[in-house]
Motif scaffolding. Sequence first.
Motif, mmCIF file in Angstrom:
data_model
loop_
_atom_site.group_PDB
_atom_site.id
_atom_site.type_symbol
_atom_site.label_atom_id
_atom_site.label_comp_id
_atom_site.label_asym_id
_atom_site.label_seq_id
_atom_site.Cartn_x
_atom_site.Cartn_y
_atom_site.Cartn_z
ATOM 1 N N VAL A 1 -105.197 -12.626 -89.782
ATOM 2 C CA VAL A 1 -104.327 -11.837 -89.293
ATOM 3 C C VAL A 1 -105.450 -11.746 -88.190
ATOM 4 N N SER A 2 -107.100 -11.926 -87.714
ATOM 5 C CA SER A 2 -107.518 -11.199 -87.320
ATOM 6 C C SER A 2 -107.671 -10.083 -86.092
ATOM 7 N N LEU A 3 -107.075 -9.150 -86.467
ATOM 8 C CA LEU A 3 -106.556 -7.785 -85.964
ATOM 9 C C LEU A 3 -108.202 -8.095 -85.087
ATOM 10 N N ALA A 4 -109.393 -7.504 -86.289
ATOM 11 C CA ALA A 4 -111.162 -7.219 -84.987
ATOM 12 C C ALA A 4 -110.929 -8.689 -84.452
ATOM 13 N N TYR A 5 -110.829 -9.583 -84.514
ATOM 14 C CA TYR A 5 -111.109 -10.652 -82.873
ATOM 15 C C TYR A 5 -110.326 -9.806 -82.178
ATOM 16 N N TRP A 6 -109.434 -9.851 -81.638
ATOM 17 C CA TRP A 6 -107.887 -9.106 -81.179
ATOM 18 C C TRP A 6 -108.822 -7.988 -80.634
ATOM 19 N N SER A 7 -108.736 -6.664 -81.352
ATOM 20 C CA SER A 7 -108.918 -6.196 -80.737
ATOM 21 C C SER A 7 -110.495 -5.511 -80.857
ATOM 22 N N THR A 8 -111.184 -6.474 -80.008
ATOM 23 C CA THR A 8 -112.437 -6.287 -80.017
ATOM 24 C C THR A 8 -112.340 -6.942 -78.768
ATOM 25 N N GLY A 9 -112.318 -8.105 -77.998
ATOM 26 C CA GLY A 9 -111.958 -8.806 -76.936
ATOM 27 C C GLY A 9 -112.952 -9.627 -76.614
ATOM 28 N N ILE A 10 -113.676 -10.537 -75.860
ATOM 29 C CA ILE A 10 -114.841 -11.451 -76.000
ATOM 30 C C ILE A 10 -115.775 -10.611 -75.478
ATOM 31 N N PRO A 11 -116.770 -10.720 -75.918
ATOM 32 C CA PRO A 11 -118.033 -10.000 -75.377
ATOM 33 C C PRO A 11 -118.421 -10.567 -74.087
ATOM 34 N N GLY A 12 -118.860 -9.570 -72.900
ATOM 35 C CA GLY A 12 -118.831 -10.584 -72.249
ATOM 36 C C GLY A 12 -117.477 -10.317 -70.455
ATOM 37 N N GLU A 13 -116.985 -10.622 -71.955
ATOM 38 C CA GLU A 13 -115.381 -10.205 -70.870
ATOM 39 C C GLU A 13 -115.003 -9.595 -70.116
ATOM 40 N N LEU A 14 -113.674 -8.677 -69.261
ATOM 41 C CA LEU A 14 -113.105 -7.784 -69.089
ATOM 42 C C LEU A 14 -112.690 -7.092 -70.186
ATOM 43 N N SER A 15 -111.994 -8.605 -71.209
ATOM 44 C CA SER A 15 -111.570 -7.925 -72.092
ATOM 45 C C SER A 15 -112.396 -6.921 -73.200
ATOM 46 N N GLY A 16 -113.214 -7.451 -73.472
ATOM 47 C CA GLY A 16 -114.279 -7.211 -74.443
ATOM 48 C C GLY A 16 -115.103 -5.296 -73.878
ATOM 49 N N ILE A 17 -114.468 -5.474 -72.148
ATOM 50 C CA ILE A 17 -115.922 -4.398 -71.481
ATOM 51 C C ILE A 17 -114.307 -3.474 -72.035
ATOM 52 N N LEU A 18 -113.374 -3.502 -71.263
ATOM 53 C CA LEU A 18 -112.023 -2.543 -71.500
ATOM 54 C C LEU A 18 -111.806 -1.863 -73.286
ATOM 55 N N TRP A 19 -111.729 -2.900 -74.593
ATOM 56 C CA TRP A 19 -111.773 -2.582 -75.375
ATOM 57 C C TRP A 19 -112.625 -2.060 -76.243
ATOM 58 N N GLY A 20 -114.273 -1.808 -76.049
ATOM 59 C CA GLY A 20 -114.976 -1.490 -76.162
ATOM 60 C C GLY A 20 -115.047 -0.217 -75.559
ATOM 61 N N VAL A 21 -115.439 0.223 -74.399
ATOM 62 C CA VAL A 21 -114.872 1.108 -73.994
ATOM 63 C C VAL A 21 -113.774 2.726 -74.581
ATOM 64 N N PHE A 22 -112.835 1.596 -74.771
ATOM 65 C CA PHE A 22 -111.652 1.954 -75.336
ATOM 66 C C PHE A 22 -112.079 2.494 -76.672
ATOM 67 N N TRP A 23 -112.190 1.596 -77.827
ATOM 68 C CA TRP A 23 -112.820 1.824 -78.877
ATOM 69 C C TRP A 23 -113.641 3.759 -78.615
ATOM 70 N N LEU A 24 -114.792 2.840 -77.761
ATOM 71 C CA LEU A 24 -116.052 4.412 -77.664
ATOM 72 C C LEU A 24 -115.346 5.571 -77.214
ATOM 73 N N LEU A 25 -114.783 5.491 -76.291
ATOM 74 C CA LEU A 25 -113.989 6.387 -75.524
ATOM 75 C C LEU A 25 -113.090 7.511 -77.456
#
Lengths: 367, 201
Positions: free
Chosen positions: A291-315
């Motif tokens: 169950v790779s929760l960490a990968y799922w909820s980090t997204g792929i760096p450089g793609e939209l998912s990575g940006i959204l998850w990154g901003v979400f967790w940071l904020l």
Amino acid sequence: MLAFLLTLGALLGVVVVLAYAERKVAAFMQDRMGPTEAGPQGSLQAVADVLKLLQKEDIVPAAADKKLFKLAPILIFAAVFAGFAVIPFTPDLIPAGIGIGVFYLLAIVSLDVIGLLMAGWGSNNKYAMLGAMRSVAQIVSYEIPAGLAILSAVMICQSLDFQEISYQQGALMNQFPGMEYDMNWLFGIEALGINTTTVGGITTWNIFRAPILLVSFVIYFIASLAESNRAPFDIPEAESELVAGFHVEYSGFRFAVLFLAEYSMMVLVCLVAVILFLGSWNTPLPNIGPVSLAYWSTGIPGELSGILWGVFWLLSKTFVLLFLQLQLRWTYPRLRVDQLMHLCWKVLTPVALGVVLIAGIWRLLMI
Amino acid sequence: MNKAIKQHNGFGYVVKSLLSGLSLTWKHFKNARNRRTPDYVSDENYFKQPDGMATLKYPYESIPVPDNGRYRLHNEIDDCIVCDLCAKICPVNCITIDSVKATEDIGVTSDGTKKRLYAPTFDIDLAKCCYCGLCTTVCPTDCLTMTPVYDFSEVNIKNMVYHFTNLTPEQAEEKKQLFAKQQEEIAAAKAAALAARKSNQ
Ligand code: SF4
Ligand code: SF4
């Protein structure tokens, strides 16, 4: 330029939310309601206040040192705003990714103090001058424990680059150029033999990698309250007994800029705390076996998912800390000057020094 | 040593008290979902309510006033005998009364007292009134009363002066003239009577 505008926009957005949240949180904690009239649930109150301040007359005292007086709010805000340049928002979005980000941040934010002195001196008013001295004394003092706490995190990470520090605290560690073969161990101790490099989540956050950093986190958080002039360390302002410190003479939008700087400072110190100690833009969810929760909820760096998850967790982490700052303000009474100095020099600084020492030893265990 | 006044200090105690402070504000924050409701004083929950926000959105909701609430003054001028007692007792001198004698009895109040005076001015400055209620106590005909109306703010402070007189200025002038005329007639009659007596002697 784009990064500048984006950061400014994001900052103003966060500050408006924060200003509204502060009033609501304060009201709720005191069994009041807070703003209710402007907009649904009073949510446009902060905007209305800004508009009101814009309309106010811009008063410069006749006997003030006009150049210093006018320049000070700009300098104070610029100093704080420049600090945001090195804050990484997502795995690959950072306004200015310089290798010595931590150092730069500490240096540029210290400029704030010059601005405060300029404001106090330029106002040509005893109260403003005394208020400025108090602010400066407090900020300069508290920079020491804060700096030591940051130093201990930097020692554990062996890097002054915020982005590198961020990558180290998550499952994406090996994707950062130069760290392809680095490993994370549980509590950072290789001898335990539990490799957490690909587990990520909370197990690779700095406060988990080296639990001693939990102490530095607390020290940093307390010191950062003082640096951003927040209660219980708001002695420079002390609105209830001194009617504001260095900014008594300011009116209208200059006053608004000073407050904007204060709120930006709150956001900045919380962002730094999150990046250095609480895993930056990394998710708190670890990979558990398949169950790779960490990968799922980090997204792929450089793609939209990575940006959204990154901003979400940071904020979201930042907002938790900001909420804590607000709660502290409405919980604790203001400290006296001597208590403040006692806390800084006799409690926080020695403890921070001890933590630096232990962090050094911990780092030895980590390699 | 008395435990109550024993000075507590030490790291553990400090941390404990800091945390208990945080938990207190957190509890209030969580309770903010509940809010006081505008219930009447006889409501069972009236005193239990502020479990949560204690504020009411005032102009939109307010706690009902008791039926015998004593706020804004009202004078039933038709029952007033213009005895000036209320103006005399008022501690802040906010009642102004002028009187004009009537030429004859002008009727009776609802409790049967004869009225002999007009009141061309009967002003109460409710901006000065301290709502002590003394004027209502001394009023012999119970025409001056306090009503349950408490929300009567005004934009212009002059509107806080309540005029209770039921005479227009012209009418008041007319009554004054009438009384003066009557006095003159009486005086003339008296003079005539005196002259007649003198000439008879
Ligand atoms: S209530 Fe008291 S203060 Fe007000 S008019 Fe009557 S006597 Fe005067
Ligand atoms: S005390 Fe009553 S009756 Fe007498 S003047 Fe005042 S209101 Fe009229």
